[in-house]
Enzyme design. Sequence first.
Site, PDB file in Angstrom:
ATOM      1  N   GLN A  10      31.263  42.668  47.183  1.00 52.05           N
ATOM      2  CA  GLN A  10      29.893  42.699  46.649  1.00 52.05           C
ATOM      3  C   GLN A  10      29.846  42.512  45.134  1.00 52.05           C
ATOM      4  O   GLN A  10      28.892  41.961  44.597  1.00 52.05           O
ATOM      5  CB  GLN A  10      29.192  44.008  47.047  1.00 52.05           C
ATOM      6  CG  GLN A  10      28.902  44.129  48.537  1.00 52.05           C
ATOM      7  CD  GLN A  10      28.144  42.922  49.108  1.00 52.05           C
ATOM      8  OE1 GLN A  10      27.133  42.492  48.573  1.00 52.05           O
ATOM      9  NE2 GLN A  10      28.662  42.347  50.187  1.00 52.05           N
ATOM     10  N   LYS A  12      31.874  40.574  43.359  1.00 53.69           N
ATOM     11  CA  LYS A  12      32.006  39.131  43.118  1.00 53.69           C
ATOM     12  C   LYS A  12      30.699  38.416  43.447  1.00 53.69           C
ATOM     13  O   LYS A  12      30.241  37.547  42.703  1.00 53.69           O
ATOM     14  CB  LYS A  12      33.119  38.533  43.986  1.00 53.69           C
ATOM     15  CG  LYS A  12      34.520  38.780  43.502  1.00 53.69           C
ATOM     16  CD  LYS A  12      35.484  37.984  44.360  1.00 53.69           C
ATOM     17  CE  LYS A  12      36.921  38.259  44.034  1.00 53.69           C
ATOM     18  NZ  LYS A  12      37.828  37.452  44.864  1.00 53.69           N
ATOM     19  N   ASP A  68      40.125  32.596  44.249  1.00 52.75           N
ATOM     20  CA  ASP A  68      41.242  33.516  44.165  1.00 52.75           C
ATOM     21  C   ASP A  68      41.495  33.698  42.677  1.00 52.75           C
ATOM     22  O   ASP A  68      41.356  32.759  41.895  1.00 52.75           O
ATOM     23  CB  ASP A  68      42.483  32.994  44.883  1.00 52.75           C
ATOM     24  CG  ASP A  68      43.465  34.128  45.193  1.00 52.75           C
ATOM     25  OD1 ASP A  68      42.996  35.238  45.519  1.00 52.75           O
ATOM     26  OD2 ASP A  68      44.687  33.920  45.096  1.00 52.75           O
ATOM     27  N   THR A  69      41.795  34.922  42.314  1.00 50.26           N
ATOM     28  CA  THR A  69      41.969  35.252  40.907  1.00 50.26           C
ATOM     29  C   THR A  69      43.290  35.957  40.709  1.00 50.26           C
ATOM     30  O   THR A  69      43.698  36.772  41.525  1.00 50.26           O
ATOM     31  CB  THR A  69      40.814  36.166  40.424  1.00 50.26           C
ATOM     32  OG1 THR A  69      39.598  35.423  40.509  1.00 50.26           O
ATOM     33  CG2 THR A  69      41.013  36.619  38.991  1.00 50.26           C
ATOM     34  N   PHE A 148      34.963  45.693  37.640  1.00 53.80           N
ATOM     35  CA  PHE A 148      35.812  46.111  38.758  1.00 53.80           C
ATOM     36  C   PHE A 148      37.224  45.583  38.536  1.00 53.80           C
ATOM     37  O   PHE A 148      37.486  44.873  37.561  1.00 53.80           O
ATOM     38  CB  PHE A 148      35.233  45.595  40.095  1.00 53.80           C
ATOM     39  CG  PHE A 148      35.171  44.086  40.212  1.00 53.80           C
ATOM     40  CD1 PHE A 148      36.126  43.384  40.940  1.00 53.80           C
ATOM     41  CD2 PHE A 148      34.152  43.358  39.604  1.00 53.80           C
ATOM     42  CE1 PHE A 148      36.079  42.000  41.044  1.00 53.80           C
ATOM     43  CE2 PHE A 148      34.083  41.976  39.715  1.00 53.80           C
ATOM     44  CZ  PHE A 148      35.053  41.293  40.440  1.00 53.80           C
ATOM     45  N   GLY A 149      38.125  45.936  39.432  1.00 53.50           N
ATOM     46  CA  GLY A 149      39.507  45.452  39.303  1.00 53.50           C
ATOM     47  C   GLY A 149      40.161  45.952  38.023  1.00 53.50           C
ATOM     48  O   GLY A 149      40.113  47.130  37.691  1.00 53.50           O
ATOM     49  N   ASP A 151      39.268  45.248  34.986  1.00 52.00           N
ATOM     50  CA  ASP A 151      38.339  45.133  33.849  1.00 52.00           C
ATOM     51  C   ASP A 151      38.529  46.219  32.776  1.00 52.00           C
ATOM     52  O   ASP A 151      38.438  45.919  31.586  1.00 52.00           O
ATOM     53  CB  ASP A 151      36.884  45.118  34.327  1.00 52.00           C
ATOM     54  CG  ASP A 151      36.500  43.785  34.969  1.00 52.00           C
ATOM     55  OD1 ASP A 151      37.358  42.867  35.016  1.00 52.00           O
ATOM     56  OD2 ASP A 151      35.351  43.652  35.426  1.00 52.00           O
ATOM     57  N   LYS A 171      30.112  39.047  30.192  1.00 53.22           N
ATOM     58  CA  LYS A 171      31.356  38.790  30.922  1.00 53.22           C
ATOM     59  C   LYS A 171      31.268  37.439  31.647  1.00 53.22           C
ATOM     60  O   LYS A 171      32.226  36.670  31.676  1.00 53.22           O
ATOM     61  CB  LYS A 171      31.618  39.921  31.931  1.00 53.22           C
ATOM     62  CG  LYS A 171      32.933  39.749  32.688  1.00 53.22           C
ATOM     63  CD  LYS A 171      33.092  40.766  33.802  1.00 53.22           C
ATOM     64  CE  LYS A 171      34.290  40.415  34.664  1.00 53.22           C
ATOM     65  NZ  LYS A 171      34.382  41.225  35.868  1.00 53.22           N
ATOM     66  N   ARG A 177      36.005  33.908  35.997  1.00 52.68           N
ATOM     67  CA  ARG A 177      35.195  33.548  37.166  1.00 52.68           C
ATOM     68  C   ARG A 177      33.924  32.815  36.727  1.00 52.68           C
ATOM     69  O   ARG A 177      33.537  31.821  37.311  1.00 52.68           O
ATOM     70  CB  ARG A 177      34.851  34.784  38.002  1.00 52.68           C
ATOM     71  CG  ARG A 177      34.175  34.450  39.345  1.00 52.68           C
ATOM     72  CD  ARG A 177      34.052  35.646  40.269  1.00 52.68           C
ATOM     73  NE  ARG A 177      35.359  36.149  40.645  1.00 52.68           N
ATOM     74  CZ  ARG A 177      35.909  37.271  40.162  1.00 52.68           C
ATOM     75  NH1 ARG A 177      35.267  38.021  39.303  1.00 52.68           N
ATOM     76  NH2 ARG A 177      37.107  37.645  40.546  1.00 52.68           N
TER      77      ARG A 177
END
Length: 196
Positions: A10, A12, A68-69, A148-149, A151, A171, A177
Amino acid sequence: MQIVFATNNQNKIKEVQALVPKHITLLSLKDIGCHEELPETTGTIAGNAQQKASYVKDHYGYDCFADDTGLEVDALNGAPGVDTAHYAGPQRSAEDNMNKLLAKLENVTSRKAQFKTVIALHLNGALKTFTGICKGEITTEKQGTQGFGYDPIFKAEGYDQTFAEIPLEEKNKIGHRGKAVQQLIKFLNTLTDASN
């Protein structure tokens, strides 16, 4: 235009939906009834994005894009890279991943890193990719509560704040992204312009 963004993340979806023009409706995997885990077994960021987009197209018949990141840290020879989401194990915990990375870099002075996103678009029978890169560095401790992730431990070049401390709009402008999505949108816009 309706297009599937091959993710159920969600965060992303929120990031990307804020960038796409109003005439493009994003559908998630849930929206199309896809509840299985998409395969990511190629060993490269670009390969995984292509694999996910192809899977949705082949199994569900929708035009779609997948991303994909990877976070690539110079001092770790590009790790975690393709293993970014599950760096600390299959539980895919952002906290565990950040803690592991900070521990690995504990006595390292050069903390240069970059985020790389590859978007693979499956549209009208063709597969196209778009790459966004954001260079920066890994902080020594977590800062901020947004995003998220990774960050809270990633600071983009020219910024004193982490991705978790800056507004989403900011961001999206400077982030990996956001850059890849801008390229995707530009491409999609050329198609809609051509059909008008």
